[in-house]
Design a protein around this motif. Sequence first.
Motif, PDB file in Angstrom:
ATOM      1  N   UNK A   1      11.212  -6.224   3.245  1.00  0.00           N
ATOM      2  CA  UNK A   1      10.740  -5.195   2.092  1.00  0.00           C
ATOM      3  C   UNK A   1       9.697  -4.379   2.388  1.00  0.00           C
ATOM      4  N   UNK A   2       9.912  -3.100   2.125  1.00  0.00           N
ATOM      5  CA  UNK A   2       8.717  -2.034   2.263  1.00  0.00           C
ATOM      6  C   UNK A   2       7.475  -2.605   1.457  1.00  0.00           C
ATOM      7  N   UNK A   3       6.425  -2.353   2.051  1.00  0.00           N
ATOM      8  CA  UNK A   3       5.105  -2.743   1.215  1.00  0.00           C
ATOM      9  C   UNK A   3       4.965  -1.834  -0.039  1.00  0.00           C
ATOM     10  N   UNK A   4       4.276  -2.770  -1.028  1.00  0.00           N
ATOM     11  CA  UNK A   4       4.184  -1.786  -2.215  1.00  0.00           C
ATOM     12  C   UNK A   4       3.034  -0.672  -1.913  1.00  0.00           C
ATOM     13  N   UNK A   5       3.228   0.287  -2.766  1.00  0.00           N
ATOM     14  CA  UNK A   5       2.232   1.334  -2.707  1.00  0.00           C
ATOM     15  C   UNK A   5       0.772   0.638  -3.346  1.00  0.00           C
ATOM     16  N   UNK A   6      -0.214   0.980  -2.749  1.00  0.00           N
ATOM     17  CA  UNK A   6      -1.492   0.337  -3.371  1.00  0.00           C
ATOM     18  C   UNK A   6      -1.757   1.247  -4.831  1.00  0.00           C
TER      19      UNK A   6
ATOM     20  N   UNK B   1      -3.934   2.131  -6.512  1.00  0.00           N
ATOM     21  CA  UNK B   1      -4.887   3.570  -6.816  1.00  0.00           C
ATOM     22  C   UNK B   1      -4.388   4.769  -5.894  1.00  0.00           C
ATOM     23  N   UNK B   2      -3.566   4.757  -5.067  1.00  0.00           N
ATOM     24  CA  UNK B   2      -3.171   5.813  -4.116  1.00  0.00           C
ATOM     25  C   UNK B   2      -2.492   7.122  -4.714  1.00  0.00           C
ATOM     26  N   UNK B   3      -1.441   6.727  -5.644  1.00  0.00           N
ATOM     27  CA  UNK B   3      -0.945   7.945  -6.415  1.00  0.00           C
ATOM     28  C   UNK B   3      -1.869   8.681  -7.243  1.00  0.00           C
TER      29      UNK B   3
ATOM     30  N   UNK C   1      -4.849   9.164  -6.634  1.00  0.00           N
ATOM     31  CA  UNK C   1      -5.857   9.958  -5.714  1.00  0.00           C
ATOM     32  C   UNK C   1      -5.243  10.940  -5.346  1.00  0.00           C
ATOM     33  N   UNK C   2      -3.931  10.889  -4.929  1.00  0.00           N
ATOM     34  CA  UNK C   2      -2.991  11.873  -4.342  1.00  0.00           C
ATOM     35  C   UNK C   2      -3.011  13.047  -5.442  1.00  0.00           C
TER      36      UNK C   2
END
Lengths: 239, 190
Positions: free
Chosen positions: A57-62, A64-66, A68-69
């Motif tokens: 499985x792909x790792x979950x997006x942290x 806070x990342x979105x 922050x972007x």
Amino acid sequence: MTDWNCARSEERLSDYLEGILSLAEAAEFSTHAGSCDACGKLVKQVRGLVHQMSALDALETPPQLIPKIIESTLGPRRKQSGGWQRWFARVPQFWQPQFAMGAITVAATILIVLYTTGISPAKLKKADLSPANVFRTANRQVHLTYARSAKFVNDLRVVYEIQTRLQPDAEPSPAITPAPAPQPNSQPPSVNPQEKSQTSPHPSHSQSRNGAMLASLLHRNWAENVGVIVIGDIPRSPR
Amino acid sequence: MEPDAQLVQGCLRGEGPAWEELVRRHTRRVFNLCYRFTGNSTEAEDLSQEVFLRIYRTLASYRPAFGAFPTWLTSVTRNLLVDHYRRTRRDRLTDSIEDAMPKLENKQSAARTPDKLALLSELSAQLQQGLSRLSPELREAVILRDLQGLDYSEIQTVLEVPEGTVKSRINRGRIELARILEEMGLRPQN
Ligand SMILES: [Zn+2]
């Protein structure tokens, strides 16, 4: 058919696994891999690896990342003014342990007060709720009950403290800790100062095996119980 | 769901929500690519941010004719990863010299333990360790093909190398990775 060797097998391995070799090449590959241990093993390993990687499985997006972007590109965001998102943002706080514990404590306190004051919630009449009536009924029973429950709480505390001190290595379970804590809430407003100053024992503080400590604890508690009984049962008489 | 191309048009008209949607839609892919390549979640987060900053600034230069938006996004990510790899190569060389010194061994190995994210699953962590031992050329090829699921022509576009090179890098990368994992004591099962 003869010049197919290990190097060739390695070179064409992925093509073989993906089924894009010509029939003739595939046949030569299979024949070699079937008779060469090293190549046979490699085919199995790489096939397994590719399979495992595709299943990973792909790792979950942290979390806070979105934000922050978005902030680094569009600048600081104004708070979402949309109704439901804001409302949902608040919901979780109702499920936080402190809140739930508080709510349970309040409910329990009301029940205890009703019960000890002789009011049955099922038979509640409007007149029972008038302050004068509540006070009168309560006044009769509250002193006795309070003295008993205060003693009971103290007994619980002493047992609990002894347990934690005798088993210093045992991890204090969080389920035990709140047990003495809700009790002060159930006490009537006329809490005696001595009682108030003695807050619930902290299981985490220095877990000494010291017998003297235990003795002093027992002594202190005995004195308190006596104090409570004296204050609760008999009106303070002049000496 | 709006296609990416429409969201890009929205962004170019200055619509904030279109950009937010684009970011939301693709952050996971970018983060995963960065994480698999660097093996470090902090670095991967910083790099993901850098990727979107660059995308945001150069969005006007994107044309659907260049390929699908995700392919373009992957190219930008990959180029930043390569830049980052070159930038940090000196640090890594210093690290490996220090690794050879027994006194620093403990400190170094502590700093090197795979971070929490990699420990989500043991397989994932072991794979991550194996990947980090591959050369960056082979590593990126394997990640793009086997973890990101790109096809050969997409990888060709991203890496800007001929298809034959793409194929041979993927093939060599898989074989080397399998051998590294075997060396690490991991037996892949079917
Ligand atoms: Zn062979």
